[in-house]
Enzyme design. Structure first.
Site, PDB file in Angstrom:
ATOM      1  N   HIS A   1       0.810  -1.213   0.000  1.00  0.00           N
ATOM      2  CA  HIS A   1       0.000   0.000   0.000  1.00  0.00           C
ATOM      3  C   HIS A   1       0.845   1.267   0.000  1.00  0.00           C
ATOM      4  CE1 HIS A   1      -3.345  -2.704   1.047  1.00  0.00           C
ATOM      5  NE2 HIS A   1      -4.121  -1.739   0.597  1.00  0.00           N
ATOM      6  N   GLY A   2       2.040   1.212   0.493  1.00  0.00           N
ATOM      7  CA  GLY A   2       2.837   2.423   0.482  1.00  0.00           C
ATOM      8  C   GLY A   2       4.175   2.274   1.172  1.00  0.00           C
TER       9      GLY A   2
END
Length: 487
Positions: free
Chosen positions: A326-327
């Site tokens: 996700h990041g």
């Protein structure tokens, strides 16, 4: 080009008309229209991003054909490694390079060594995490002999870049979506109407629910020192509503748009906030990504087989990788680890597949026990979302610390960004009650309003649809970017 933009409102009808006119020519021409239209859609953000997706498409198309032509294990593995290295390499450079460099420098600084390593000022290409996973699944399935590689480059290019789901999913498997490009599509009026209905509900989720909740969530996370603890609790709640309305709304629009063109995409959300435990939540949230990690990471690691420590290892591996996907931020890794902690007791006690049916399946309302399970699961999820939303770990910890304060008993309020006035919009609560009522009634379907209006007279159905359209225009002044574009 955003789904909720004027540009897309012009693009979609034009694409729809050209696509079905091309159906009179040939399947190849129809696929070519999809490919060109998808490149126009993606290139509207930045034409340079097209070079990456074309490069990835060419590499995986060529690699898959090479894998098919040889039976030598070493060559097959080398070709598969080439595909994985290219896709993960692109993802690593654009998304994770600065994260690793910064943490590398900080680690040596902690030991007393000062390093000078330059970071890269790169723009993250929209949707790169989605289409790289989609193309990797293709080469992996060909390597596993679960799929024959295609020799039709146009069909494969259209599969990789299919515009409805290109930038934020669902992450489609080649085994499910690619064969649909081999078959002649014919216009189905009932399917198209179903698609428009799903698009409408997706726009309502995004523009009415998500965007209005975003304003309040942003107020809370931007001002934790000013607002009372009660507002921070509500801020976490509103972010939970924002991310669900935003992401599931995008998926609904994507799936509905695909229906207009005769394609079937997988369900990506199955009413996850009506889950009775975390395991059920993850079977219902971002289904395409969860099943991707299950099939290509979790099961190859051994899954839930083996001893206790192997189960613990595999559980943490899958959730940590999911968080990191996700990041490039420690907040996402902690978010993943927290969900692993939630999930692990269920797995170790063999209760991770306990709730496979729909809650209150044959009843209108849940039982007291189910209601308690729903509330507990939702509360744990909301707490985890704090890490997901926070800018960094110190901000997340400070936000949580600020919740445990005497001001938790105060009347909550938020600060309006433009005027600086204290507000507590009552309308958003009414909208959420309406939203969740419809979601509850339609929880057995692919999306909430798919069939629940069927028993109604046509006049009432159209009044409902026009009511949704009115609310979309009336409450659409607080436009926010789709959250998952950043991933």
């Amino acid at each position: 080009m955003l789904f909720n933009s004027i540009d897309f409102a012009i693009f979609l009808p034009l694409m729809f008309a050209i696509y079905w006119l091309a159906n009179k020519c040939s399947l190849r021409i129809q696929n070519l229209v999809v490919l060109i239209g998808s490149y126009i859609f993606y290139g509207s953000w930045d034409w340079k991003f097209l070079l990456l997706i074309i490069f990835s498409t060419v590499v995986d198309y060529t690699v898959a054909l090479g894998i098919e032509k040889t039976e030598q294990k070493i060559k097959r593995k080398l070709l598969l490694f080439t595909s994985l290295a290219v896709n993960l390499g692109l993802l690593g450079v654009f998304k994770y390079y600065n994260f690793f460099i910064e943490n590398f420098v900080e680690a040596f600084a902690f030991l007393g060594w000062q390093l000078k390593v330059s970071s890269l000022n790169l723009i993250l290409p929209v949707g790169i995490s989605f289409y790289t996973f989609q193309t990797m699944s293709y080469t992996i399935d060909v390597y596993r002999k679960q799929l024959k590689p295609t020799t039709d480059f146009i069909a494969f290019g259209a599969f990789v870049s299919f515009f409805p789901q290109l930038v934020a999913g669902p992450i489609e498997r080649a085994t499910q979506l690619l064969p649909q490009f081999y078959k002649r599509r014919t216009f189905d009026y009932a399917n198209a109407i179903n698609g428009l209905r799903q698009i409408l509900w997706g726009l309502f989720k995004k523009m009415v629910i998500a965007d209005n909740c975003a304003e309040l969530a942003n107020s809370a996370f931007n001002s934790p020192d000013i607002l009372p603890a009660s507002s921070l609790v509500l801020g976490a709640f509103f972010f939970s509503m924002q991310i669900y309305g935003d992401f599931s709304g995008y998926s609904d629009i994507a799936i509905g748009t695909a229906r207009l063109f005769g394609f079937k995409l997988m369900q990506n959300f199955a009413f996850p906030y009506f889950s009775r435990d975390i395991a059920e939540f993850w079977r219902r949230w971002h289904i395409s990504l969860s099943t991707w990690f299950r099939d290509y990471v979790y099961i190859p690691l051994g899954g839930s087989r083996g001893g206790k420590w192997m189960k613990i290892r595999n559980t943490f591996a899958i959730f940590l990788i999911s968080g990191f996907w996700h990041g490039a931020n420690w907040t996402f890794i902690v978010w993943g680890a927290l969900n692993a902690i939630y999930f692990l007791p269920l797995l170790l006690r063999g209760q991770n597949r306990k709730n496979l049916n729909v809650v209150a399946e044959n009843r209108f309302l849940p039982s007291i026990r189910e209601l308690f399970a729903l509330a507990l699961t939702f509360s744990l999820t909301v707490f985890a979302w704090i890490f997901f939303r926070a800018e960094n770990m110190p901000a997340a910890i400070h936000y949580i610390q600020s919740i445990f304060d005497y001001s938790l008993l105060e009347m909550p309020y938020f600060i309006e960004e433009n005027t600086g006035q204290n507000i507590l919009p009552k309308m958003i609560f009414l909208l959420l009650i309406f939203f969740f009522s419809i979601e509850w009634l339609g929880r057995r379907e692919q999306y909430a309003i798919e069939k629940i209006l069927d028993p109604w007279p046509s006049l009432f159905r159209y009044l409902f649809y026009y009511g949704l359209i009115f609310m979309i225009f009336y409450f659409s002044g607080k436009e926010q970017d789709f959250i998952y574009f950043q991933f």
